[in-house]
Scaffold this active site. Sequence first.
Site, PDB file in Angstrom:
ATOM      1  N   LYS A  11       0.838  -1.204   0.000  1.00 22.68           N
ATOM      2  CA  LYS A  11       0.000   0.000   0.000  1.00 22.68           C
ATOM      3  C   LYS A  11       0.870   1.250   0.000  1.00 22.68           C
ATOM      4  O   LYS A  11       2.031   1.240   0.425  1.00 22.68           O
ATOM      5  CB  LYS A  11      -0.948   0.029   1.205  1.00 22.68           C
ATOM      6  CG  LYS A  11      -0.286   0.065   2.597  1.00 22.68           C
ATOM      7  CD  LYS A  11       0.142   1.415   3.098  1.00 22.68           C
ATOM      8  CE  LYS A  11       0.890   1.337   4.418  1.00 22.68           C
ATOM      9  NZ  LYS A  11       1.750   2.469   4.716  1.00 22.68           N
ATOM     10  N   ASP A 138      -2.427  -1.641  10.286  1.00 18.30           N
ATOM     11  CA  ASP A 138      -2.500  -1.678   8.816  1.00 18.30           C
ATOM     12  C   ASP A 138      -3.023  -3.020   8.289  1.00 18.30           C
ATOM     13  O   ASP A 138      -3.231  -3.161   7.088  1.00 18.30           O
ATOM     14  CB  ASP A 138      -1.111  -1.440   8.203  1.00 18.30           C
ATOM     15  CG  ASP A 138      -0.666   0.013   8.329  1.00 18.30           C
ATOM     16  OD1 ASP A 138      -1.482   0.862   8.741  1.00 18.30           O
ATOM     17  OD2 ASP A 138       0.507   0.290   8.016  1.00 18.30           O
TER      18      ASP A 138
HETATM   19  P1  ATP Z   1       4.273   0.102   7.769  1.00 22.32           P
HETATM   20  O1  ATP Z   1       4.150   0.709   6.418  1.00 22.32           O
HETATM   21  O2  ATP Z   1       3.066  -0.700   8.174  1.00 22.32           O
HETATM   22  O3  ATP Z   1       4.714   1.053   8.802  1.00 22.32           O
HETATM   23  P2  ATP Z   1       6.733  -1.057   6.898  1.00 22.32           P
HETATM   24  O4  ATP Z   1       6.378  -1.351   5.484  1.00 22.32           O
HETATM   25  O5  ATP Z   1       7.542   0.158   7.143  1.00 22.32           O
HETATM   26  O6  ATP Z   1       5.400  -1.017   7.732  1.00 22.32           O
HETATM   27  P3  ATP Z   1       7.375  -3.820   7.247  1.00 22.32           P
HETATM   28  O7  ATP Z   1       7.997  -4.232   5.949  1.00 22.32           O
HETATM   29  O8  ATP Z   1       5.982  -4.239   7.485  1.00 22.32           O
HETATM   30  O9  ATP Z   1       7.516  -2.249   7.467  1.00 22.32           O
HETATM   31  O10 ATP Z   1       8.345  -4.368   8.385  1.00 22.32           O
HETATM   32  C1  ATP Z   1       8.548  -3.764   9.622  1.00 22.32           C
HETATM   33  C2  ATP Z   1       9.374  -4.725  10.490  1.00 22.32           C
HETATM   34  O11 ATP Z   1       8.548  -5.847  10.795  1.00 22.32           O
HETATM   35  C3  ATP Z   1      10.609  -5.257   9.772  1.00 22.32           C
HETATM   36  O12 ATP Z   1      11.736  -4.566  10.212  1.00 22.32           O
HETATM   37  C4  ATP Z   1      10.658  -6.731  10.138  1.00 22.32           C
HETATM   38  O13 ATP Z   1      11.682  -7.003  11.043  1.00 22.32           O
HETATM   39  C5  ATP Z   1       9.323  -7.033  10.847  1.00 22.32           C
HETATM   40  N1  ATP Z   1       8.554  -8.111  10.167  1.00 22.32           N
HETATM   41  C6  ATP Z   1       7.893  -9.112  10.764  1.00 22.32           C
HETATM   42  N2  ATP Z   1       7.278  -9.904   9.868  1.00 22.32           N
HETATM   43  C7  ATP Z   1       7.521  -9.391   8.671  1.00 22.32           C
HETATM   44  C8  ATP Z   1       7.151  -9.777   7.356  1.00 22.32           C
HETATM   45  N3  ATP Z   1       6.413 -10.868   7.113  1.00 22.32           N
HETATM   46  N4  ATP Z   1       7.563  -8.997   6.333  1.00 22.32           N
HETATM   47  C9  ATP Z   1       8.315  -7.877   6.589  1.00 22.32           C
HETATM   48  N5  ATP Z   1       8.716  -7.499   7.808  1.00 22.32           N
HETATM   49  C10 ATP Z   1       8.331  -8.233   8.856  1.00 22.32           C
END
Ligand code: ATP
Length: 300
Positions: A11, A138
């Site tokens: 997203k 989210d």
């Molecule tokens: P958001 O946009 O919801 O703030 P994000 O995109 O910045 O999230 P994610 O990729 O969801 O961040 O990952 C955040 C943290 O969650 C990562 O640093 C990772 O260690 C942990 N994590 C746990 N499970 C997962 C997964 N399946 N995929 C990615 N990261 C994960």
Amino acid sequence: MNSVTVRVPAKVNLQLAVGPLRDDGFHDLVNVFHAVSIFDEVTATARTGMSVRVEGDSADQVPEDDDNLAVRAALALAGHAGRSYGVSLVIHKSIPVAGGMAGGSADAAAALVACNELWGLGLPPDDLLEIAADLGSDVPFALLGGTAVGTGRGERLTSLEVGGTLHWVFALADGGLSTARVYAECDRTREAAGERVAWPRASDPLLAALREGDAKALGAEMVNDLQPAALALRPSLARTLEAGRERGALGALVSGSGPTCAFLAESKAHAKELALSLGAAGVARDVITAHGPVPGPTVV
Ligand code: ATP
């Protein structure tokens, strides 16, 4: 059925209005979510016990234990069903990790859909949404897909009609940004400035632009209250955003808590051109195109 594969989109936030800090540590938000065609794939296979393997882009930064959001989702679903089901999950990542595109939430939503199917639970969408809201702010939108406005922590959702396909360019950065750190920086600077934080409101011009599929108006209205904090923690992103604007992006903003930058283009051809030009400018680790809105988790 022995194995189920679910494809799930990333997203971008078209509007992220961050209200005052609440007593429970969360913020009241107005969050206009938009699902775009960058996909992770989660395959659930029947077995005893729980296991997870992560492959693909930046897989080494994703936990392969119970901290993985997809595992937490599978455990929560089994708990809801009151049984100790087993599953082996394989996650193929294309959504940038810690990139502000809710990749972990997407994998959690995909795991809910895959395990619901694999275990033959037949839970209705409302039950899955309830479990999703407990997993993270989210995750409910990741189950819904399309375009939606979220209030509360972002989990109370209303779907929005979009009058056309939007074409995007995403500039992926080296390394991630911690969502918690970005919110903390936002709170810190607001407090230091003695800012009175307004109650978050959805932008009427932005909602109208979406309804009409007017990319030019939408580009001008997109706003992310976390952007100043993300730029403070990663100053190089200012150059990335500027490079997109200079090259004719209709709108440029940090996606969620960053560090991925999103650029709205006029058309598919314009997105391709913009991506090539941004790639050549050397302001990102990688530059990719995508379109939206796309549906939520889909069994493939
Ligand atoms: P958001 O946009 O919801 O703030 P994000 O995109 O910045 O999230 P994610 O990729 O969801 O961040 O990952 C955040 C943290 O969650 C990562 O640093 C990772 O260690 C942990 N994590 C746990 N499970 C997962 C997964 N399946 N995929 C990615 N990261 C994960």
